[in-house]
Design a protein around this motif. Structure first.
Motif, mmCIF file in Angstrom:
data_model
loop_
_atom_site.group_PDB
_atom_site.id
_atom_site.type_symbol
_atom_site.label_atom_id
_atom_site.label_comp_id
_atom_site.label_asym_id
_atom_site.label_seq_id
_atom_site.Cartn_x
_atom_site.Cartn_y
_atom_site.Cartn_z
ATOM 1 N N HIS A 39 0.836 -1.217 0.000
ATOM 2 C CA HIS A 39 0.000 0.000 0.000
ATOM 3 C C HIS A 39 0.860 1.252 0.000
ATOM 4 C CE1 HIS A 39 1.106 -0.181 4.243
ATOM 5 N NE2 HIS A 39 0.844 1.096 4.285
ATOM 6 N N ASP A 68 -2.682 -2.327 -2.863
ATOM 7 C CA ASP A 68 -3.441 -1.220 -3.454
ATOM 8 C C ASP A 68 -2.712 0.098 -3.215
ATOM 9 O OD1 ASP A 68 -5.394 0.426 -4.506
ATOM 10 O OD2 ASP A 68 -6.662 0.340 -2.717
ATOM 11 N N LEU A 69 -1.655 0.322 -3.978
ATOM 12 C CA LEU A 69 -0.863 1.547 -3.848
ATOM 13 C C LEU A 69 -1.717 2.765 -4.199
ATOM 14 C CD1 LEU A 69 2.053 2.581 -3.316
ATOM 15 C CD2 LEU A 69 2.411 2.487 -5.785
ATOM 16 N N MET A 70 -2.577 2.624 -5.223
ATOM 17 C CA MET A 70 -3.379 3.756 -5.674
ATOM 18 C C MET A 70 -4.347 4.212 -4.584
ATOM 19 S SD MET A 70 -5.406 3.998 -9.293
ATOM 20 C CE MET A 70 -4.270 3.232 -10.442
ATOM 21 N N PHE A 72 -3.733 3.525 -1.273
ATOM 22 C CA PHE A 72 -2.961 3.616 -0.033
ATOM 23 C C PHE A 72 -3.451 2.593 1.004
ATOM 24 C CE2 PHE A 72 -1.205 6.078 3.679
ATOM 25 C CZ PHE A 72 0.089 6.118 3.229
ATOM 26 N N PHE C 14 0.074 11.034 -7.193
ATOM 27 C CA PHE C 14 -0.414 9.651 -7.344
ATOM 28 C C PHE C 14 -1.059 9.221 -6.032
ATOM 29 C CE2 PHE C 14 -0.131 5.080 -6.960
ATOM 30 C CZ PHE C 14 -0.554 4.644 -8.202
ATOM 31 N N GLY C 15 -2.342 8.871 -6.086
ATOM 32 C CA GLY C 15 -3.043 8.401 -4.882
ATOM 33 C C GLY C 15 -2.829 9.361 -3.732
ATOM 34 N N ARG C 16 -2.281 8.847 -2.635
ATOM 35 C CA ARG C 16 -2.059 9.625 -1.415
ATOM 36 C C ARG C 16 -0.884 10.596 -1.550
ATOM 37 N NH1 ARG C 16 -1.304 12.116 2.316
ATOM 38 N NH2 ARG C 16 -1.194 11.691 4.561
ATOM 39 N N ASP C 42 -2.558 9.340 -11.711
ATOM 40 C CA ASP C 42 -3.542 8.256 -11.686
ATOM 41 C C ASP C 42 -4.835 8.843 -12.242
ATOM 42 O OD1 ASP C 42 -5.328 9.321 -9.662
ATOM 43 O OD2 ASP C 42 -3.917 8.703 -8.140
ATOM 44 N N MET D 77 -13.815 -3.968 -4.486
ATOM 45 C CA MET D 77 -12.966 -2.950 -3.862
ATOM 46 C C MET D 77 -13.845 -1.751 -3.536
ATOM 47 S SD MET D 77 -9.568 -2.826 -6.311
ATOM 48 C CE MET D 77 -8.686 -1.662 -5.240
#
Lengths: 256, 256, 256, 256
Positions: A39, A68-70, A72, C14-16, C42, D77
């Motif tokens: 993550h 799920d990196l996107m 976090f 990107f994301g967080r 993203d 998800m």
């Protein structure tokens, strides 16, 4: 004499992306939970973070999450029990490898984000996680939401377990945290936070959002380090605990 | 008496995708190299593959590669020395964790694909890989292209090293493999392959693509298991070696 | 009258993870290159960035890179011509979809990082990229290193092409940028940077690191927006250009 | 005269991994849903698959899914509405780009796996998906579970919508599919499957698992192509429909 562990999530940077004040927060905590690449975190970040923590003498734990990196690791994923087990062995093994490459010893495992929250309510999932940890090393400590189902799963598995509490979060009657989406879920009054924590440690009680007391066990307090205010809060909490003669020590000191 | 190890890449499936005949090829080899999730493999596949190998009594190695699932680790990437080191500790640690969770012991590390080929020519990269392996566990065996720079790097690091040869591939004068893009790089005459392997083991020689002999050391032979023909070839090679009274045994048997 | 485009890489969060001062830098530039999810960005970031750029009336380009989030697209990867083509169609198509969903029109494509640098030297790769862009929309403008092989490839393909220059980077005799690893590769004297840019635009000349002049064409100037200093530099450069009566306008204004 | 579309998921290979009999199944269907790189597929696979479909004259749709390659998009998800929208624009845009690069026109969008199933029950999610599709191109057709909430969301959005039915799956009373985990959820009797499909098309009825009839609308029938048996079933179903004088034609033929 009372004692407690202060823990913080660390190593959440990834590639070109920097997150948190990892170096500074290490001065305030007794244990850190290092992200394992699913993550957040990547191998270079993990190596650097492990080295820093060892140099500062802070105890190290693995902080595995959903792949799920996107998101976090904050979005629940319907993974199977078999997948949950394998994801833990993979991530904890990877982090343990960095710790041991530098002569250290992994102290604990604390699931991250949505995995942590789901395991606090789902015994079957929690049991899969704790058995995976046990199979990696039966001496590892499992960190879980205080008095939750995950604590029970860890005990049933035969693991040592640390009950984690949150200084600045409101509690429901069943001991779960009030969702961040609810107003009042985060407590902004610093003095109130300190007082609540002291009471959790000394009396084993906390007032829920609705007023009445519930039992709570405080082996470790979760601290944030993602901004200046968080660091100031960590320092203030730390001082207030020491003033109350509550000893700050990592989790494994308890079991020696 | 002569002896040699037969190794095969294993655990290259990913999620819904199946690759190879993992269960069947285990009957022909003495060691397997299991993918670690960067170029192939996922945690569930790794756990399943490790269990199968342990049940069949086949020695286990980690098979780390570039972080490139889309390219199956076969595309060179200009990663830094620092990144190479961290990627090895991460991947090998993850696989080691599965092996130890089931009471086994990791025997060796063999880099995959483009990482293997680049390390065979680049001492600095090879040294980063071998030092990472040493720091994980100084008893691990490093598998590298026979007589290559990577073999030297492993020795300089203080690791035990296995020289790997290829039964069906043509060699250049400098001991590197002729690129697959060159006609004649793959030898399809099964009997010739068997003969070449025996000569490598007994005489320490192999004829290059251009005719002359070069020195070669054959501690381990790479076998493929991705189709029926490959399995038949593995069986044929195995029988021809046994007939020549060449003992088949995993790498760590050599050092006992 | 002279005119030039000021471009900046955008949407690299990107994301967080947050990167850059996207909102502020939009006040200084006439075109932006938005990351497409392979090396950065993203879908949520892309949508938000596209909306902001459209609201500010800044022209939008796609900024495709290698599929390497961990390396931020800065590590060269040996991808095939077929892969390069498909990666461009995929990424540019994804970004174009956001632009068109909000009623905008994609103006240009500028490859990112290692892909940009490799294409500046490798005609075959550059041609694959420009043909992919042409097949998406033959009206798109291709942004490439001034006077490089990639400019030639774009012209050969039939695309409009913008020669890009760098205000704060030293040049080699062949018009390529001096590697960041070389001392003196980045020019820190702000006034010198401004002067160099004006000369590139008005005289079509720039002094290399070794003193002599080379020809250069400046259709667009690359600006950074990742910190306060970069923003100040952008503003200063912008003012100096306007003072010299050099018009600032997006790339497609040139061709109208 | 009755008519129906036969659709099949295509382009689910990834890198070194091959899945399905894409070339052969194209002979049996009138529309295909091509994976967009999140749950399966990669840019090279997408380009190849689009070309094949165009050559065979089969109508093309995008098949976007959750960003979960490891779980093949089959694990739910908890993504936000904002994320769902952006994921659709990204994936559909990428596929549309390949289709248009080869002179084709994207016909429809059908969500994949867990995203399809969740959208069939969750109006808010379904609405986010359909509005994203509308914003890309208001002429696109949305394919959803027959008579489900997702069909309503598509209509409310102003999109054309195709009701999809399954030949070999048991239905609940509310028109949802019986979970694969339940015994009897998959119908293995080929003749029964054919009969059920004909009845869905001609009478608009299907018997649920518990015996009673429910209303159903059959604009498109989902066909599988992942093994020899699936192909035989597709051929058999196709022949039985033609014999019943039910016309097989792609979705957009209906609206001409």
């Amino acid at each position: 004499m009372y004692s407690v562990d202060l823990n913080c999530d660390l190593g959440e940077s990834f590639g070109r992306y920097t997150l948190g004040n990892d170096e500074r927060v290490l001065d305030y905590v007794t244990s850190v939970n290092i992200a394992c690449g699913f993550h957040a975190g990547d191998p270079v970040v993990m190596e650097k973070t492990v080295k820093m923590a060892l140099e500062k003498g802070v105890a190290i734990g693995a902080h595995p999450g959903y792949p799920d990196l996107m998101g976090f690791g904050r979005r629940n994923m319907d993974i199977s029990i078999e997948e949950a087990r394998a994801y833990i062995i993979y991530q904890v093994g990877a982090l343990k490898s960095f710790v041991e490459a530098y002569g250290g010893k992994l102290q604990h495992v604390k699931p991250h984000g949505a995995l942590y929250n789901t395991a606090a309510k789902n015994y079957e999932l929690a049991r899969a996680l704790t058995e995976a940890v046990y199979d990696i090393d039966s001496e590892l400590i499992f960190v879980a939401l205080s008095n939750s189902i995950a604590v029970k799963a860890a005990k049933d598995t035969g693991l040592r377990v640390a009950n984690e509490v949150f200084a600045d979060r409101a509690y429901n009657k069943d001991g779960t945290l009030v969702s961040r989406k609810v107003e009042g879920s985060v407590i902004h009054d610093t003095e109130l936070c300190k007082h609540r924590v002291q009471r959790m440690i000394k009396e084993g009680k906390v007032a829920t959002m609705y007023g009445e007391d519930i039992d709570i066990k405080a082996d470790s307090i979760c601290i944030h380090g993602d901004n200046v205010k968080a660091l100031e809060f960590a320092q203030g909490l730390r001082e207030s605990l020491l003033k109350e003669e509550i000893k700050l020590e990592p989790l494994d000191a308890k079991y020696k």
